[in-house]
Design an enzyme around this catalytic site. Structure first.
Site, PDB file in Angstrom:
ATOM      1  N   ILE A  55      99.931 -87.869 122.288  1.00 43.21           N
ATOM      2  CA  ILE A  55     100.201 -87.067 121.088  1.00 43.21           C
ATOM      3  C   ILE A  55     101.701 -86.907 120.820  1.00 43.21           C
ATOM      4  O   ILE A  55     102.104 -86.660 119.681  1.00 43.21           O
ATOM      5  CB  ILE A  55      99.490 -85.695 121.179  1.00 43.21           C
ATOM      6  CG1 ILE A  55      99.442 -85.023 119.812  1.00 43.21           C
ATOM      7  CG2 ILE A  55     100.164 -84.795 122.215  1.00 43.21           C
ATOM      8  CD1 ILE A  55      98.475 -83.902 119.691  1.00 43.21           C
ATOM      9  N   TYR A 143     100.965 -70.083 125.025  1.00 43.17           N
ATOM     10  CA  TYR A 143      99.747 -70.715 124.511  1.00 43.17           C
ATOM     11  C   TYR A 143      99.401 -70.134 123.131  1.00 43.17           C
ATOM     12  O   TYR A 143      99.147 -70.863 122.171  1.00 43.17           O
ATOM     13  CB  TYR A 143      98.609 -70.451 125.510  1.00 43.17           C
ATOM     14  CG  TYR A 143      97.274 -71.034 125.125  1.00 43.17           C
ATOM     15  CD1 TYR A 143      97.074 -72.407 125.091  1.00 43.17           C
ATOM     16  CD2 TYR A 143      96.201 -70.193 124.834  1.00 43.17           C
ATOM     17  CE1 TYR A 143      95.840 -72.938 124.771  1.00 43.17           C
ATOM     18  CE2 TYR A 143      94.954 -70.717 124.519  1.00 43.17           C
ATOM     19  CZ  TYR A 143      94.780 -72.089 124.489  1.00 43.17           C
ATOM     20  OH  TYR A 143      93.544 -72.600 124.164  1.00 43.17           O
TER      21      TYR A 143
HETATM   22  N1  SER Z   1      90.209 -71.120 127.462  1.00 43.27           N
HETATM   23  C1  SER Z   1      91.539 -70.887 127.009  1.00 43.27           C
HETATM   24  C2  SER Z   1      92.389 -70.381 128.110  1.00 43.27           C
HETATM   25  O1  SER Z   1      91.911 -69.591 128.889  1.00 43.27           O
HETATM   26  C3  SER Z   1      91.541 -69.905 125.876  1.00 43.27           C
HETATM   27  O2  SER Z   1      91.253 -70.529 124.697  1.00 43.27           O
HETATM   28  O3  SER Z   1      93.512 -70.738 128.172  1.00 43.27           O
END
Ligand code: SER
Length: 325
Positions: A55, A143
């Protein structure tokens, strides 16, 4: 959609989504995009075309799109929440710079794009229970920052360039097929592995830590249905809350014990994961997805638990047979 490129096809979602899409579009090219070191194997390799698509390399994306006349890209490359806190620069590079590369190719080659967002796109200032579709998104994790940026960038490309971008905010995803890695919700996968291996489970988040979770078959269906939805009905695009169940460690432990009575769990809190989980909602309100494209989950905690335990016990029996053969 019939010619589809999946970026991250050998990951937790990609390995199952690729097979589902190949079943749904047998006459199209469903291309498994992977990075060296994560090559497709077995049925994933044999059932359709695959290509190296990193990517972070826009030329590689463009070559695959051109070669297979791709009309839809599923962008599943991501660094999950706990790893993203350790490698924030990498998480940004893949989550945001990578998405930018995908959107630019999609703009030029007129592809639709699906990029998952997450419960992680919310933060401590968000209403925690039945989090509304449109609300405060000020995440405190890298994130989450990449996910909110991704939502905004995808909406921008839809409005400014007419790229057909769509997305759902996935809860923690649970599956018996390919293990996840580096997420905060992953304890809810690991707990089933421990139960089936006859091991004690050490839970990294405290009792009372509620998070939305979803069984993989529902998540895969959501990813297909949002891309097939009638665009005239869509008020939102990036990204829709979807939900099916919300539980804390005690609830999933009690449920597993109904089927594995001697299963044991002890708490061994990981401060990083606890901190992340505390900043996320307890449960999402998915009424917009239900209204705009008829979203409806099929699995609750009980149905998921039965299915997970069935499949994982078979998997470990096979493994044991192989080991002792
Ligand atoms: N499953 C992901 C995480 O725990 C959350 O979207 O990082």
């Amino acid at each position: 959609m019939k010619n589809i490129l999946i970026i991250g096809a050998t990951g937790q979602i990609g390995s199952e989504l690729t097979m589902k899409l190949r079943g749904l579009y047998p006459n199209g090219n469903v291309v498994a995009g992977y990075i060296p070191g994560a090559e497709p194997k077995g049925v994933l390799l044999e059932s359709g075309p695959s290509a190296v698509v990193d990517i972070t390399n826009p030329a590689q994306i463009a070559v695959a799109v051109e070669k297979y006349k791709i009309d839809t890209i599923y962008n599943l490359a991501a660094v999950l929440s706990a790893v993203a806190e350790i490698k924030p620069q990498l998480a940004w590079h893949i989550g945001v710079c990578g998405l930018f590369n995908v959107l630019e190719v999609a703009r030029e080659k007129k592809c639709a794009v699906f990029t998952p967002s997450s419960i992680g796109s919310f933060g401590p200032g968000t209403p925690k229970v039945l989090t509304p579709q449109d609300t405060i998104q000020r995440p405190t994790t890298m994130y989450g920052v990449t996910k909110v940026t991704g939502e905004l960038l995808s909406d921008y490309y839809a409005k400014r360039f007419g790229v057909d971008t769509r997305s759902v905010r996935f809860p923690g995803l649970i599956s018996y097929a390919t293990p996840p890695g580096g997420g905060t919700t992953d304890y809810a996968v690991d707990i089933y592995y421990s139960a089936c291996k006859g091991e004690k489970f050490y839970c990294p988040v405290k009792p009372g830590t509620f998070m939305d979770m979803m069984y993989m078959p529902d998540a895969l269906r959501a990813a297909v249905e949002i891309m097939e939805a009638d665009p005239a009905r869509l008020i939102h695009r990036n990204s829709f809350n979807i939900a099916s169940m919300s539980f804390d460690p005690e609830m999933i432990y009690d449920k597993i014990k109904e089927y594995v009575p001697d299963f044991e769990m002890e708490y061994k809190i990981d401060p990083l994961r606890q901190d992340i989980a505390d900043s996320w909602p307890d449960s999402l309100d998915d009424s917009c997805a239900r209204y705009e494209w008829d979203w409806k989950p099929e699995y609750d905690l009980d149905a998921m638990t039965k299915d997970m335990l069935n499949h994982l016990s078979l998997k470990f029996q096979e493994h044991l047979h192989a080991e002792f053969a």
